[in-house]
Design an enzyme around this catalytic site. Structure first.
Site: not given
Ligand code: GRF
Length: 225
Positions: A108, A110, A137, A146
């Site tokens: 994932n 985050h 991360s 997370d």
């Molecule tokens: C990103 O900031 C990711 O870290 C978080 O949600 C956002 C998704 O953005 N979990 P995208 O859909 O990849 O543009």
């Protein structure tokens, strides 16, 4: 045989776009075999379709119970026989049963320097806490939301006149570097997760490597997305 990725999204899909661009540039030795969204309106579905990638929607609003949604999602993923599941902006909390099924096979991205700011509104919370450094991360997914072991991070400065949007944009640019890189590491066998411990090049990861925006020494520059 190509290393098979299934990417889960919920919205914009810019991290998916970064994965597609990295693959096209030969910097990600893997094949994105399917993109699955829990939201029919996710913009990333169009990004995937334009790249010729198979898409599916499992709409979470059609399920009464979280476990039922997760079972349907797992069936859809497993039909693609992926080697790795990549959560790229997938905004659903997953059941322990689901997570355990993919333990060591799911990462994932985050948007914070975990273990700081798990959960939502990470940029706002970093600003409110007066942090001078923020980031993102990549971690293997474990049953704690997370909370799985972090394998790669990026740091960016928090600037005096930053608001949530400007900080989010600075972090996102770096997310687009670290997610393809960590995925590539898994695909090429450098990054592994077994027995609850991640290893990079067979050495336990005690402190995740950190990439900064200025770091030009890396053998990696994500293509523009
Ligand atoms: C990103 O900031 C990711 O870290 C978080 O949600 C956002 C998704 O953005 N979990 P995208 O859909 O990849 O543009």
């Amino acid at each position: 045989m190509a290393f098979r990725l299934v990417v889960l999204i919920s919205g914009r899909g810019s991290n998916l776009d970064a994965l597609i661009a990295a693959q096209a540039a030969g910097l990600l030795q893997a094949e994105i075999v399917a993109v699955i969204s829990n939201r029919p309106s996710a913009k990333g579905l169009m990004t995937a379709q334009s790249a010729g990638i198979k898409t599916a929607v499992i709409d979470h609003t059609q399920f009464e119970k979280r476990a039922e949604f997760d079972r349907e999602l797992a069936a859809s993923i497993d039909a693609q026989a992926p080697d790795l599941v990549v959560l790229a902006g997938f905004m659903r909390v997953l059941t322990a049963e689901f997570v355990e099924h993919y333990l060591g096979r799911m990462i994932n991205i985050h948007p914070s320097l975990l273990p700081d700011f798990p959960g939502l509104h990470t940029h706002r919370r970093a600003l409110e806490a007066g942090r001078e450094v923020h980031g993102a991360s990549v971690h293997f997914v474990s049953v704690d939301v997370d909370g799985g072991p972090v394998v790669l991070q990026t740091q960016v400065p928090v600037l005096p006149d930053d608001d949530e949007d400007s900080l989010a944009a600075r972090v996102l640019k770096q997310e687009h570097r670290i997610l393809p890189l960590a995925t590539h590491w898994v695909a090429t066998g450098r990054l592994k997760y077994a027995g609850g411990k991640p290893t990079l090049d067979q050495a336990p990861i005690t402190q995740a490597p950190i990439i900064t925006a200025e770091d030009e020494t890396l053998p990696w520059n994500a293509p523009k997305c």
